[in-house]
Motif scaffolding. Structure first.
Motif, PDB file in Angstrom:
ATOM      1  N   LYS A 185      72.503  -3.250  -5.912  1.00 17.97           N
ATOM      2  CA  LYS A 185      72.893  -3.008  -6.849  1.00 17.97           C
ATOM      3  C   LYS A 185      72.404  -1.442  -7.560  1.00 17.97           C
ATOM      4  CE  LYS A 185      73.533  -5.216 -11.509  1.00 17.97           C
ATOM      5  NZ  LYS A 185      73.683  -6.116 -11.826  1.00 17.97           N
ATOM      6  N   LYS A 186      71.396  -1.206  -8.217  1.00 19.31           N
ATOM      7  CA  LYS A 186      70.950  -0.231  -8.008  1.00 19.31           C
ATOM      8  C   LYS A 186      71.761   1.747  -7.754  1.00 19.31           C
ATOM      9  CE  LYS A 186      66.571  -1.114 -10.420  1.00 19.31           C
ATOM     10  NZ  LYS A 186      65.476  -0.996 -10.786  1.00 19.31           N
ATOM     11  N   GLY A 187      71.826   1.660  -6.640  1.00 22.35           N
ATOM     12  CA  GLY A 187      71.808   2.225  -5.647  1.00 22.35           C
ATOM     13  C   GLY A 187      73.309   2.156  -5.738  1.00 22.35           C
ATOM     14  N   ILE A 188      74.255   1.429  -5.306  1.00 22.28           N
ATOM     15  CA  ILE A 188      75.837   1.117  -6.053  1.00 22.28           C
ATOM     16  C   ILE A 188      76.368   1.558  -7.709  1.00 22.28           C
ATOM     17  CG2 ILE A 188      77.944  -0.069  -6.402  1.00 22.28           C
ATOM     18  CD1 ILE A 188      76.481  -2.436  -3.917  1.00 22.28           C
ATOM     19  N   VAL A 189      75.734   1.484  -8.642  1.00 12.48           N
ATOM     20  CA  VAL A 189      76.153   1.600  -9.726  1.00 12.48           C
ATOM     21  C   VAL A 189      75.416   3.746  -9.561  1.00 12.48           C
ATOM     22  CG1 VAL A 189      75.168   2.070 -11.777  1.00 12.48           C
ATOM     23  CG2 VAL A 189      75.249  -0.196 -10.590  1.00 12.48           C
ATOM     24  N   MET A 190      74.943   3.907  -8.474  1.00 11.34           N
ATOM     25  CA  MET A 190      74.259   5.768  -8.838  1.00 11.34           C
ATOM     26  C   MET A 190      76.047   6.047  -8.481  1.00 11.34           C
ATOM     27  SD  MET A 190      72.155   5.782  -9.766  1.00 11.34           S
ATOM     28  CE  MET A 190      71.532   8.300 -10.443  1.00 11.34           C
ATOM     29  N   VAL A 191      76.389   5.876  -7.290  1.00 12.20           N
ATOM     30  CA  VAL A 191      77.570   5.921  -6.488  1.00 12.20           C
ATOM     31  C   VAL A 191      78.658   5.941  -7.228  1.00 12.20           C
ATOM     32  CG1 VAL A 191      78.602   5.721  -4.507  1.00 12.20           C
ATOM     33  CG2 VAL A 191      76.072   5.758  -3.479  1.00 12.20           C
ATOM     34  N   GLU A 192      78.471   4.796  -7.662  1.00 11.06           N
ATOM     35  CA  GLU A 192      79.918   4.594  -9.217  1.00 11.06           C
ATOM     36  C   GLU A 192      80.150   6.230  -9.818  1.00 11.06           C
ATOM     37  OE1 GLU A 192      80.093   0.690 -10.383  1.00 11.06           O
ATOM     38  OE2 GLU A 192      80.659  -0.005  -9.338  1.00 11.06           O
ATOM     39  N   LYS A 193      79.136   5.855 -10.094  1.00 15.72           N
ATOM     40  CA  LYS A 193      79.125   7.522 -10.903  1.00 15.72           C
ATOM     41  C   LYS A 193      78.874   8.895 -10.380  1.00 15.72           C
ATOM     42  CE  LYS A 193      75.574   4.758 -14.496  1.00 15.72           C
ATOM     43  NZ  LYS A 193      74.507   4.879 -15.002  1.00 15.72           N
TER      44      LYS A 193
END
Length: 606
Positions: free
Chosen positions: A332-340
């Motif tokens: 989930k943390k990685g997905i949030v970083m990609v979204e940014k």
């Protein structure tokens, strides 16, 4: 002593409270255990609510359905019985109003011929109404005529029924009666119709009574009738007294003599239908528990199945949750970083199996997205040019082959100037086609089309004629080179080749009120088959990417034109085709005039 006992109780209570707090902290101190408990609660509540709702709803539906069935059956059965009873009443009234029958009763037994006549009529009556136990015709004090294999002494309540008939003073009535049950010999209830006879052929205002008529229904027939209304093990039908509620006759002999009030506390459904002109009612009762046996079995099986599913789900949740939750948090943390927009993120792969593979593929995906963004940016700059060149390269050589054939034929058979004209026209066309310019004008395109049509007319002669209509104000509008020549070629390849005469080709170019430009190519040949036309229209209706395949389309020229228009002018423009019997076939290109910036951009791209 008392204070010590109170102190011990207090310590025990504190210990219980502390244990409860420890259990609470243990459960809700872990995401895994909270998930497990929440899952358990959700499944339990869901299964309980669904099961309760299903059981309640089904039970109510079954009760309503059975009540409707019983009401319908009761009404039909009562109507059938009332019809029989009405027939008996009408026969009795026919006897009542028959003067010959009145004279027969007055002299009952004295006239053998009359006795035989009415004895036969009563026998016929008994045959028509097998539900009747006996039929009695009697003088007030004297002789009797009885049908039904009974003696007057066997009629238990003869005197009471006689008095009831006399009291009615000529009006017939259905009254309760008592008879013997043939199987057990015990007294039982039934219905009897009684009516006093009067002498009506004199001039006395108050007609004198001369006798009575009495018809009694068979107890066995009424019992069989009740048993045949609805042959269901959970239902019984009864004939009850309307005033007292006592059960007189029942399909279940064990209920005879009881009162309806005593049955209302036994969980039964009741349906009551009063019998017309009688003191009795038809009552249907059904055992609710018996009706709901199958529903209760299904509900119990549903509960067992729900418990099994719950236990299995909890077991699976306990095994999977601990292995899934931690890696999923990192993912989930990685997905949030990609979204940014941080595509340089790389997660550590600490788990094995599917979760580890997902994290590994996530890292690859982030890297590929970054690479694809760069490649798409670079390749998008050259996509438009490559699309147009690719489409323009697919030119049908059919025209070239036919033209060479015409030149060869004319050169062999004729020695005239047409060969020179055709050669010059062909040279001009090829010179135009191989020029490096990608854009042309409507005027130049029409000149190219006229050269093409001149050559074709040398081949077809008077078989084909054509007209061209174009607004002169549109002559210098720029369009892609060889835009609509494939449409003209199709008219010859697919239409005029199959026509022996009167071929007509019309080319029109105009601008509408919305500043849209149209090029129409129409021919008067046979209509395209519906199936093939639908296939072409579907291909033209699809987006361009859907036509990228290894197979060559059946209508290359049409698709090329359609592609070129969409790539240059936008998806709202393109080619459309309509074909109808007796109306010909028309292909219309819809496009627009390029702006100055777009023309400059085309020149720069070229």
């Amino acid at each position: 002593m008392g204070s010590a006992k109170g102190g011990a109780i207090g310590i025990i209570m504190l210990s219980i409270v502390q244990n409860i707090k420890n259990v609470y902290d243990y459960i809700f101190g872990s995401l895994f255990r909270k998930l497990l408990i929440s899952f358990f609660a959700i499944i339990t509540i869901t299964v309980t609510m669904l099961g309760s709702y299903y059981y309640t709803k089904t039970s109510q539906d079954i009760k309503r359905r059975e009540i409707r069935n019983m009401e319908t059956l009761s009404e039909q059965a009562a109507s059938a019985l009332e019809t029989k009873m009405t027939g008996i009443q009408n026969t009795m009234w026919n006897f009542f109003s028959d003067i010959r029958f009145q004279n027969f009763v007055i002299t009952l037994g004295a006239n053998p011929e009359a006795y035989d006549e009415f004895s036969d009529k009563l026998s016929q009556f008994m045959s028509d109404y097998p539900e009747v136990d006996f039929f009695v015709v009697s003088q007030l004090e004297g002789n009797q005529l009885l049908k039904g294999n009974f003696k007057s002494t066997d009629i238990i309540e003869f005197e009471r029924l006689k008095q009831l008939a006399v009291s009615k003073n000529g009006r017939g009535a259905w009254v309760p009666s008592v008879t013997f049950e043939s199987r057990t010999g015990q007294e039982t209830s039934t219905l009897a119709y009684v009516q006093a006879l009067k002498k009506t052929n004199n001039f006395i205002a108050d007609f004198p009574l001369i006798g009575i008529m009495m018809v009694q229904l068979s107890h066995e027939s009424l019992t069989q009738w009740l048993q045949g209304i609805w042959e269901h093990e959970a239902a019984d039908y009864l004939l009850t007294d309307q005033e007292t509620g006592q059960i007189r006759i029942a399909s279940n002999p064990d209920l005879r003599g009881r009162y309806l009030d005593s049955l209302r506390d036994e969980g039964l459904l009741f349906v009551t239908y009063p019998l017309a002109n009688t003191p009795w009612s038809l009552v249907g009762i059904a055992n609710t528990k018996a009706l709901l046996v199958e529903v209760e079995k299904l509900a119990l099986n549903t509960i067992y199945l729900g418990i099994a599913c719950l236990l299995g789900s909890l077991l699976m949740a306990s095994l999977l949750s601990s292995r899934i939750l931690t890696p999923l948090k990192e993912l989930k943390k990685g997905i949030v970083m990609v979204e940014k927009g941080d595509y340089d993120i790389q997660l550590s792969i600490g788990a094995r199996g599917e979760i580890g593979y997902i994290i590994y593929r996530f890292n690859q995906m982030a890297a590929e997205i970054k690479s694809l963004i760069m490649r798409i940016y670079e390749t998008d700059l050259v996509r438009k040019e490559s699309e147009i060149k690719s489409l323009q390269s697919q030119i049908n050589p059919h025209f070239l082959y036919n033209t060479l054939g015409v030149i060869e034929s004319l050169a062999t058979l004729h020695d005239d100037d047409r060969i020179s004209m055709i050669s010059r026209s062909l040279a001009k066309m090829f010179r135009y086609n191989i020029s490096s310019d990608r854009m042309s004008t409507i005027q130049m395109e029409l000149g190219q089309i006229r050269l093409y049509l001149y050559i074709q007319q040398q081949r077809y002669g008077e078989r084909v004629h054509y007209t061209i209509e174009s607004d002169e104000q549109l002559d210098w509008v720029q369009i892609p080179k060889l835009l609509f020549q494939p449409l003209v070629e199709n008219c010859f390849v697919h239409t005029f080749d199959r026509m022996t005469a009167d071929g007509l080709l019309k080319i029109r170019i105009w601008r509408d009120s919305h500043e849209r430009l149209f090029i129409s190519v129409w021919n008067n040949g046979p209509a395209i088959e519906k199936g093939k036309l639908k296939q072409i229209q579907e291909m033209l209706g699809n987006s361009i990417p859907h036509r990228r395949s290894s197979e060559r389309p059946t209508s290359v020229g049409l698709l090329n034109v359609h592609h070129r228009v969409k790539l240059l002018y936008g998806n709202e423009y393109g080619l459309s085709i309509e074909s109808h019997p007796e109306q010909g076939t028309e292909a219309v290109i819809c496009f627009r005039e390029l702006s100055e910036e777009e023309r400059k951009s085309e020149d720069i791209d070229h």
